[in-house]
Design a protein around this motif. Structure first.
Motif, PDB file in Angstrom:
ATOM      1  N   ASP A   1      52.416 -13.124  43.166  1.00 18.21           N
ATOM      2  CA  ASP A   1      51.847 -13.384  41.792  1.00 18.21           C
ATOM      3  C   ASP A   1      51.933 -12.017  40.983  1.00 18.21           C
ATOM      4  N   ALA A   2      51.614 -11.081  41.846  1.00 12.23           N
ATOM      5  CA  ALA A   2      51.322  -9.704  41.100  1.00 12.23           C
ATOM      6  C   ALA A   2      51.680  -8.566  41.915  1.00 12.23           C
ATOM      7  N   VAL A   3      52.275  -7.455  41.518  1.00 11.27           N
ATOM      8  CA  VAL A   3      52.167  -6.412  42.538  1.00 11.27           C
ATOM      9  C   VAL A   3      51.383  -5.128  41.860  1.00 11.27           C
ATOM     10  N   PHE A   4      50.475  -4.689  42.402  1.00 11.73           N
ATOM     11  CA  PHE A   4      49.685  -3.618  42.299  1.00 11.73           C
ATOM     12  C   PHE A   4      50.292  -2.183  42.783  1.00 11.73           C
ATOM     13  N   MET A   5      50.558  -1.449  41.970  1.00 12.21           N
ATOM     14  CA  MET A   5      51.358  -0.077  42.162  1.00 12.21           C
ATOM     15  C   MET A   5      50.578   1.150  41.495  1.00 12.21           C
ATOM     16  N   GLU A   6      50.283   1.953  42.221  1.00 13.84           N
ATOM     17  CA  GLU A   6      49.680   3.227  41.608  1.00 13.84           C
ATOM     18  C   GLU A   6      50.954   4.157  41.557  1.00 13.84           C
ATOM     19  N   THR A   7      50.883   4.882  40.349  1.00 14.50           N
ATOM     20  CA  THR A   7      52.017   5.680  40.202  1.00 14.50           C
ATOM     21  C   THR A   7      51.384   6.978  38.942  1.00 14.50           C
ATOM     22  N   HIS A   8      52.582   7.831  38.946  1.00 14.26           N
ATOM     23  CA  HIS A   8      52.086   9.271  38.205  1.00 14.26           C
ATOM     24  C   HIS A   8      53.307   9.696  37.800  1.00 14.26           C
TER      25      HIS A   8
ATOM     26  N   GLY B   1      44.855 -21.070  47.214  1.00 13.60           N
ATOM     27  CA  GLY B   1      44.920 -21.700  45.931  1.00 13.60           C
ATOM     28  C   GLY B   1      45.064 -20.730  44.782  1.00 13.60           C
ATOM     29  N   TYR B   2      44.369 -19.611  45.113  1.00 16.26           N
ATOM     30  CA  TYR B   2      44.195 -18.362  44.233  1.00 16.26           C
ATOM     31  C   TYR B   2      45.410 -17.628  44.165  1.00 16.26           C
ATOM     32  N   PRO B   3      45.819 -16.919  43.118  1.00 17.32           N
ATOM     33  CA  PRO B   3      46.809 -15.777  42.792  1.00 17.32           C
ATOM     34  C   PRO B   3      46.606 -14.801  43.950  1.00 17.32           C
ATOM     35  N   VAL B   4      47.869 -14.246  44.398  1.00 19.17           N
ATOM     36  CA  VAL B   4      48.008 -13.402  45.296  1.00 19.17           C
ATOM     37  C   VAL B   4      48.427 -12.042  44.872  1.00 19.17           C
ATOM     38  N   VAL B   5      47.893 -10.974  44.900  1.00 15.52           N
ATOM     39  CA  VAL B   5      48.592  -9.543  44.585  1.00 15.52           C
ATOM     40  C   VAL B   5      48.964  -8.797  45.716  1.00 15.52           C
ATOM     41  N   TYR B   6      49.965  -7.936  45.953  1.00 14.87           N
ATOM     42  CA  TYR B   6      50.404  -7.165  46.816  1.00 14.87           C
ATOM     43  C   TYR B   6      50.234  -5.860  46.332  1.00 14.87           C
TER      44      TYR B   6
ATOM     45  N   MET C   1      46.650 -27.669  49.198  1.00 13.65           N
ATOM     46  CA  MET C   1      45.435 -26.673  48.050  1.00 13.65           C
ATOM     47  C   MET C   1      46.281 -26.507  46.590  1.00 13.65           C
ATOM     48  N   LYS C   2      45.542 -27.174  45.645  1.00 13.61           N
ATOM     49  CA  LYS C   2      45.950 -27.115  44.533  1.00 13.61           C
ATOM     50  C   LYS C   2      46.054 -25.643  43.861  1.00 13.61           C
ATOM     51  N   LYS C   3      47.506 -25.187  43.385  1.00 15.93           N
ATOM     52  CA  LYS C   3      47.755 -23.926  42.981  1.00 15.93           C
ATOM     53  C   LYS C   3      46.879 -23.826  41.741  1.00 15.93           C
ATOM     54  N   ARG C   4      46.152 -22.640  41.505  1.00 15.56           N
ATOM     55  CA  ARG C   4      45.520 -22.173  40.427  1.00 15.56           C
ATOM     56  C   ARG C   4      46.239 -21.143  39.390  1.00 15.56           C
ATOM     57  N   THR C   5      45.888 -21.252  38.558  1.00 17.50           N
ATOM     58  CA  THR C   5      46.486 -20.153  37.527  1.00 17.50           C
ATOM     59  C   THR C   5      45.240 -19.290  37.043  1.00 17.50           C
ATOM     60  N   VAL C   6      45.659 -18.119  36.620  1.00 22.42           N
ATOM     61  CA  VAL C   6      44.570 -17.312  35.967  1.00 22.42           C
ATOM     62  C   VAL C   6      45.249 -16.641  34.863  1.00 22.42           C
ATOM     63  N   LYS C   7      44.480 -16.887  33.622  1.00 22.39           N
ATOM     64  CA  LYS C   7      44.965 -16.788  32.318  1.00 22.39           C
ATOM     65  C   LYS C   7      44.221 -15.430  31.991  1.00 22.39           C
ATOM     66  N   LEU C   8      45.023 -14.663  31.316  1.00 23.58           N
ATOM     67  CA  LEU C   8      44.314 -13.272  30.984  1.00 23.58           C
ATOM     68  C   LEU C   8      45.197 -13.195  29.459  1.00 23.58           C
ATOM     69  N   GLY C   9      44.794 -13.674  28.504  1.00 27.62           N
ATOM     70  CA  GLY C   9      45.447 -13.329  27.123  1.00 27.62           C
ATOM     71  C   GLY C   9      46.922 -14.011  27.292  1.00 27.62           C
ATOM     72  N   ARG C  10      47.863 -13.223  27.040  1.00 26.13           N
ATOM     73  CA  ARG C  10      49.198 -13.744  27.165  1.00 26.13           C
ATOM     74  C   ARG C  10      49.901 -13.791  28.322  1.00 26.13           C
ATOM     75  N   ILE C  11      49.016 -13.368  29.421  1.00 20.83           N
ATOM     76  CA  ILE C  11      49.508 -13.220  30.838  1.00 20.83           C
ATOM     77  C   ILE C  11      48.967 -14.427  31.696  1.00 20.83           C
ATOM     78  N   THR C  12      49.960 -15.019  32.635  1.00 24.35           N
ATOM     79  CA  THR C  12      49.590 -15.892  33.422  1.00 24.35           C
ATOM     80  C   THR C  12      49.783 -15.340  35.135  1.00 24.35           C
ATOM     81  N   PHE C  13      48.876 -15.301  35.742  1.00 27.48           N
ATOM     82  CA  PHE C  13      49.042 -15.164  37.182  1.00 27.48           C
ATOM     83  C   PHE C  13      48.946 -16.486  38.038  1.00 27.48           C
ATOM     84  N   GLY C  14      50.196 -16.758  38.700  1.00 25.46           N
ATOM     85  CA  GLY C  14      50.216 -17.755  39.561  1.00 25.46           C
ATOM     86  C   GLY C  14      51.129 -18.892  39.216  1.00 25.46           C
ATOM     87  N   ALA C  15      51.067 -20.214  39.975  1.00 25.24           N
ATOM     88  CA  ALA C  15      51.912 -21.238  39.645  1.00 25.24           C
ATOM     89  C   ALA C  15      53.350 -20.960  39.251  1.00 25.24           C
TER      90      ALA C  15
END
Length: 276
Positions: free
Chosen positions: A232-239, A191-196, A1-15
């Motif tokens: 590709d990304a880490v999701f973290m709730e903090t306070h 193929g899509y970026p994975v967040v943990y 499966m081809k790895k996709r990237t997701v672009k968000l302004g200056r940020i790249t998720f994946g690949a």
């Protein structure tokens, strides 16, 4: 499966790009404290060179008790997120719970998040996919990682290719969640970026009776494991002070204690991905 990237302004998720941190308080408690926490996180991630997205919920619709605090609501919450976005030049993420919210949410949010419990709601996924925003779909606690292929197809059929998939633990008996790290690799095969999502993975839903419990002492361990698995990304709730947080305090780390953990995660990420 081809790895996709997701672009968000200056940020790249994946690949093979450096991991992105998606972080912030569970819920918007008030304007002043939320903006202060956003500023602290922007400063910290800039210091460590970590691509960053601010996260906070304007409405926590999924609460254990009807008496639990839910947040300021759609309009006020989006206004606070818009101020954070403009003031700190940072992308913002929040979750949506109904298709009626998206017309307003898509005007502010850079990433629209589908909550885990709602990931099979076809109309919600399709409407979010048509928003033109990045869509982060959390895998339900009740789904296998390969089940996400059907969810992805719903978004793709609506014309969306900017999709993130988030692992947030799977139900293991009563009031407990565990992470199957092979699931991260299985979802990555789409193929899509994975967040943990490391903080919801230590939740104990309903574990305190009228509120949700959690074991925040395991967040550093799971964070290191997730980055070592190549997410590709880490999701973290903090306070600032999780003991006083109005939602999910038991599964958050204090912002003031994040720096050494994040620095270690950066080193692990570079090693695993061969980054300089």
């Amino acid at each position: 499966m081809k790895k996709r990237t997701v672009k968000l302004g200056r940020i790249t998720f994946g690949a093979g790009a450096p991991f992105v941190l998606i972080a912030g308080p569970c819920v918007i408690e008030d304007r002043r404290s939320t903006i202060r926490m956003a500023g602290d996180l922007v400063k910290l991630t800039a210091k460590l060179g970590i691509p960053y997205v601010f996260k906070a919920s304007y409405d926590k619709a999924n609460r254990t008790s009807i008496d639990s605090f839910r947040g300021p609501g759609l309009e006020e919450g989006l206004d606070i997120l818009a101020e954070i976005k403009e003031r700190f030049d940072v992308p913002v993420l929040s979750d949506v719970h109904d298709i009626a919210e998206i017309a307003l949410a898509e005007k502010v949010l850079d990433i629209i998040q589908i909550p885990a419990f709602l990931c099979r709601q076809t109309s919600l996924v399709v409407r979010a996919a048509k928003s033109g925003r990045v869509v982060n779909i959390k895998k339900g606690q009740f789904l296998a990682p390969w089940d996400m292929k059907s969810v992805i197809r719903k978004a793709e059929e609506a014309g969306c290719r900017d999709i993130l998939l988030t692992e947030r633990g799977v139900t293991f008996g009563y009031n407990n969640l565990v992470t199957d790290f092979t699931g991260l690799a299985i979802m990555a095969d789409t193929g899509y970026p994975v967040v943990y999502d490391v903080t919801h993975s230590v939740q104990q839903p309903g574990g305190l009776g009228n509120t949700t419990g959690g074991r925040s002492e395991f967040i550093p361990l799971l964070s290191r494991c997730g980055v070592a698995a190549g997410v590709d990304a880490v999701f973290m709730e903090t306070h600032t002070d999780p003991r006083k947080a109005r939602s999910d305090g038991p599964n958050m780390l204090p912002i003031g204690k994040l720096e050494p953990l994040l620095a270690m995660m950066v080193n692990i990420d570079r090693l695993v991905k061969g980054l300089k």
